[in-house]
Design an enzyme around this catalytic site. Structure first.
Site, PDB file in Angstrom:
ATOM      1  N   VAL A  70      -6.813  -2.610   2.664  1.00 39.04           N
ATOM      2  CA  VAL A  70      -5.615  -3.248   2.109  1.00 39.04           C
ATOM      3  C   VAL A  70      -5.975  -4.658   1.676  1.00 39.04           C
ATOM      4  CG1 VAL A  70      -3.309  -4.129   2.660  1.00 39.04           C
ATOM      5  CG2 VAL A  70      -3.988  -1.872   3.466  1.00 39.04           C
ATOM      6  N   GLY A 115      -7.133  -9.595   3.802  1.00 39.91           N
ATOM      7  CA  GLY A 115      -7.374  -8.159   3.633  1.00 39.91           C
ATOM      8  C   GLY A 115      -7.567  -7.531   4.994  1.00 39.91           C
ATOM      9  N   LYS A 116      -7.600  -6.242   5.078  1.00 38.91           N
ATOM     10  CA  LYS A 116      -7.895  -5.555   6.337  1.00 38.91           C
ATOM     11  C   LYS A 116      -8.287  -4.124   6.023  1.00 38.91           C
ATOM     12  CE  LYS A 116      -7.830  -6.413  10.796  1.00 38.91           C
ATOM     13  NZ  LYS A 116      -8.222  -7.684  11.423  1.00 38.91           N
ATOM     14  N   GLY A 117      -9.111  -3.558   6.891  1.00 33.86           N
ATOM     15  CA  GLY A 117      -9.517  -2.169   6.705  1.00 33.86           C
ATOM     16  C   GLY A 117      -9.246  -1.383   7.958  1.00 33.86           C
TER      17      GLY A 117
END
Ligand code: NAD
Length: 459
Positions: A70, A115-117
């Site tokens: 994201v 962001g992040k995963g």
């Protein structure tokens, strides 16, 4: 907006709407429109990438693993945020964590967006070879949107140096000849990681506590005595006396924070309890943290759970239930495990009057409001656990310069950055009625809004 982050952003914007000094060029209808635009921009991510990684298992079967990246907002710089390997990962959680990263970087003046995963697996149930495949596939599926100037992942729960090394190597193979050192942070030192990165979040968490208690509360007693603020009263009750600490979670963040507390000579600390996914260990005269760290490093990260294991570790402690750590009669509780640990069903049982969020979102919105209304000080995730992303930024810089800093330099830079944020936020916090989290969010939202306005993104 959904989730805790969203509701605090909304509250921060509501407070700022009434503040005429904020975006003062904008009046009446233009101001209203700018606020509507801000809500729209900050409440939604720029991109949600989702893939189903095709992974051949060692037993010959093929599985499809849902995975996310994201990208919330990049007004301040490339997207930045960890990749979580956990079976409960879902889209809303990743969006919420990506939003928090945007706000965290803005708060600490780190020139990255958010962001992040996430990868929906329990990494303990996969072999090393399978995990290697998962990491390589993650990079293959998302390689178009990743890169040192686009989006830079890092470790999060369930991932670490090994995974970042694998991912950077895959990125380098996919994009030969292009810069790659800054594509991932949290790598091993030999592979271009920064000295001090592993300890950075836990050190930062403890620093936020030490700075508030030692440097701020002790030196600002006049300011604190002259305000009616309930948090100031709580703070003064902590000045200059021995303190007991409990730490939930004994992984990367919790164990380092506990060790910092154990060695801290500035505060009269005693770490009386630590816990992990299995157990709480308690000792009223203080636990031997170095011995527990040695034990966990030799036992798959887990604390001793039996008398035999305590003897093997050379530690004396009472073995209690995992949840007990949350309800102990201690002065300070550091939450360094997972989100949603203190919630509406258990918030009334919490006795600590000072809580430090090493984990992301360990206190739910309802519990946050209840505890804050009762004068409990919560040093929020956005402030306390930023050490990881701050040192990730230094790692990214070192990768670009191919010049590496000593561990001492890294920790000095980390402490300077956190000190600068706390010097901005704390006087405001003790001077007004908002909880510390809200103060931090307001600061971040002001910064992001001003930049978005100047970049012409609000009209
Ligand atoms: P980790 O996997 O190294 O450690 C997690 C610890 O929590 C382990 O000791 C585990 O046993 C324990 N745990 C798991 N479930 C538990 C439960 N139900 N009750 C009590 N303990 C439990 O993870 P970490 O890197 O230390 O991260 C911890 C938290 O800090 C996460 O919320 C993460 O997002 C956040 N965080 C980590 C970093 C970082 O640099 N590692 C940076 C910012 C935020």
């Amino acid at each position: 907006m959904s989730g805790q982050t969203g509701s605090i952003v909304q509250r921060s914007l509501d407070a700022l709407m009434k503040d005429e000094s904020f975006l003062r060029d904008l009046q009446d209808e233009a101001r209203q429109k700018a606020f509507t635009s801000l809500v729209a921009i900050l409440s939604t991510p720029n991109h949600v990438h989702k893939s189903f990684l095709r992974i051949p298992l060692e037993d010959g079967k093929v599985v499809r693993i849902p995975s996310y990246r994201v990208q919330h907002n990049n007004a301040l710089g490339p997207y930045k945020g960890g990749i979580r390997f956990h079976e409960s990962v879902n889209e809303d959680e990743v969006i919420n964590l990506a939003t928090l990263m945007t706000l965290k970087n803005a708060l600490h003046d780190v020139p990255f967006g958010g962001g992040k995963g996430g990868v929906v697996i329990n990494p303990r149930t996969f072999s090393v070879k399978e995990l290697h495949q998962i990491c390589k596939k993650y990079v293959q599926y998302f390689s178009d949107v990743l890169g040192p100037d686009k989006d830079i992942p890092a470790p999060d729960v369930g991932s670490g140096e090994r995974e970042m090394d694998w991912m950077m190597a895959e990125y380098k193979s996919i994009r030969p000849g292009e810069p790659y050192r800054g594509s991932f942070t949290g790598k091993s030192v030999i592979n271009g990681g920064s000295l001090g990165r592993r300890e950075s979040t836990g050190k930062g968490v403890y620093f936020s506590l030490r700075y508030m208690l030692h440097d701020f509360i002790k030196n600002q007693s006049t300011l604190l005595n002259n305000t009616n603020n309930a948090f100031a009263k709580t703070a003064l009750s902590y000045a200059d006396r021995p303190l007991t600490l409990a730490v939930q979670g004994f992984g990367n963040v919790g164990s380092v924070a506990a060790l910092e507390a154990y060695h801290c000579t500035l505060l009269q600390n005693k770490v009386v309890a630590v816990s992990d996914r299995n157990v709480t260990l308690f000792k009223s005269s203080g636990l031997d943290i170095p011995a527990l760290i040695k034990f966990t490093s030799e036992n798959n990260g887990d604390l001793p759970t039996t008398e035999e294991q305590l003897t093997e570790a050379g530690v004396s402690a009472e073995i209690r239930d995992r949840e007990d750590v949350l309800y102990l009669d201690v002065d300070v509780m550091i939450l360094a495990a997972l989100e949603d640990q203190i919630h509406k069903d258990n918030m009334e049982k919490v006795k600590a009057r000072l809580i430090v969020e090493g984990a992301n979102a360990p206190v739910t919105s309802e519990a946050d409001e209840y505890l804050s209304d009762n004068g409990v000080i919560i040093i929020p995730d956005i402030l306390a656990n930023a050490g990881g992303v701050i040192v990730s930024y230094f790692e990214w810089l070192q990768g670009r310069e191919t010049q590496f800093y000593s561990e001492e330099e890294v920790f000095k830079l980390l402490v300077d950055k956190m000190k600068s944020t706390m010097d901005t936020i704390l006087p405001q916090f003790f001077g007004d009625p908002f909880p510390l989290r809200q103060n931090c969010y307001i600061h971040s939202v002001v910064k992001l809004s001003t930049i978005l306005y100047r970049q012409g993104k609000l009209y």
